[in-house]
Scaffold this active site. Structure first.
Site, short mmCIF file in Angstrom:
data_model
loop_
_atom_site.label_atom_id
_atom_site.label_comp_id
_atom_site.label_asym_id
_atom_site.label_seq_id
_atom_site.Cartn_x
_atom_site.Cartn_y
_atom_site.Cartn_z
N PRO A 9 0.78 -1.23 0.00
CG PRO A 9 -0.17 -1.13 2.12
CD PRO A 9 0.50 -2.07 1.18
CG ASN A 10 -0.27 4.33 1.21
OD1 ASN A 10 -1.23 4.87 0.66
ND2 ASN A 10 -0.35 3.79 2.40
NE ARG A 17 3.96 6.70 1.63
CZ ARG A 17 4.21 5.46 2.03
NH1 ARG A 17 4.64 4.57 1.17
NH2 ARG A 17 4.03 5.11 3.28
CE1 TYR A 22 8.93 5.18 3.04
CE2 TYR A 22 7.30 6.96 3.01
CZ TYR A 22 7.83 5.82 3.60
OH TYR A 22 7.26 5.32 4.74
CG ASN A 73 8.34 -1.98 0.27
OD1 ASN A 73 7.85 -2.15 1.40
ND2 ASN A 73 8.84 -0.82 -0.13
CB ALA A 76 1.46 0.18 6.14
CD GLU A 97 10.16 -7.29 5.52
OE1 GLU A 97 9.61 -8.37 5.84
OE2 GLU A 97 10.36 -6.36 6.32
CG HIS A 99 11.22 -2.15 4.37
ND1 HIS A 99 9.85 -2.06 4.30
CD2 HIS A 99 11.50 -3.32 4.98
CE1 HIS A 99 9.33 -3.15 4.87
NE2 HIS A 99 10.31 -3.92 5.28
NE ARG A 106 10.34 6.11 8.55
CZ ARG A 106 9.36 5.95 7.67
NH1 ARG A 106 9.39 4.94 6.80
NH2 ARG A 106 8.33 6.79 7.64
C1 DQA Z 1 8.24 1.17 3.73
C2 DQA Z 1 8.33 1.36 5.24
C3 DQA Z 1 6.97 1.12 5.90
O1 DQA Z 1 7.07 1.32 7.30
C4 DQA Z 1 5.95 2.10 5.36
O2 DQA Z 1 4.68 1.83 5.90
C5 DQA Z 1 5.91 2.12 3.87
C6 DQA Z 1 7.17 2.05 3.13
C7 DQA Z 1 9.57 1.49 3.02
O3 DQA Z 1 9.74 1.05 1.88
O4 DQA Z 1 10.42 2.20 3.57
O5 DQA Z 1 4.86 2.31 3.27
O6 DQA Z 1 7.95 -0.20 3.46
#
Ligand code: DQA
Length: 145
Positions: A9-10, A17, A22, A73, A76, A97, A99, A106
């Site tokens: 998501p997102n 964003r 990011y 990835n 959230a 995984e 990120h 964080r």
């Molecule tokens: C994320 C880190 C997560 O905590 C966050 O909710 C994201 C992006 C990252 O790529 O840094 O949406 O996965």
């Protein structure tokens, strides 16, 4: 060899964003760069992004049909999703995984990953490069097993 690349998501909002966290690349930029890199490794990528947990579970299950591994990835959902963790464990494919940000420096709630324990490893904090490093690590792992 085909690898499934999944974004949660997102991640579709990258570019606008929170760029200070990011970066300014869009998801398309990241995927196009990753596809170029995949070519140099001689592998094929299938890519998927969704804001919906169940769709991510379906895609992990589908990867079992024709993929050798998964780069994910979970965004959230990393911190909340038992369903995505269980799907990774259920298919038994090697999974990395990734990120963009370093989730360990964080907010407290980001430090815990429900998904990392069922992955072969986690890469966090290298921006778009996390995907490249994750893919390289996954392919090396698959080639060595
Ligand atoms: C994320 C880190 C997560 O905590 C966050 O909710 C994201 C992006 C990252 O790529 O840094 O949406 O996965």
């Amino acid at each position: 060899m085909k690898i499934m690349v999944i974004n949660g998501p997102n991640i579709n909002m990258l570019g606008t964003r929170e760029p200070e966290i990011y970066g300014s690349l869009t998801l398309d930029d990241i995927i196009n760069n990753l596809k170029d890199y995949a070519k140099t490794l001689g592998i094929e990528l299938e890519t998927f992004q969704s804001n919906v947990e169940g769709e991510i579970v379906n895609t992990i299950q589908k990867a079992k049909n024709d993929c050798s591994g998964i780069v994910i990835n979970p965004a959230a959902y990393t911190h909340t999703s038992v369903a995505i963790r269980d799907a990774i464990a259920a298919v038994g494919l090697p999974c990395v995984e990734v990120h963009l940000s370093n989730i360990h420096n964080r907010e407290e709630f980001r430090k815990n990953s429900l998904t990392a324990p069922v992955c072969i490893g986690q890469i966090a904090g290298f921006g778009a490069n996390s995907y490249k490093l994750g893919l390289q690590g996954l392919v090396d792992y698959i080639n060595a097993t």
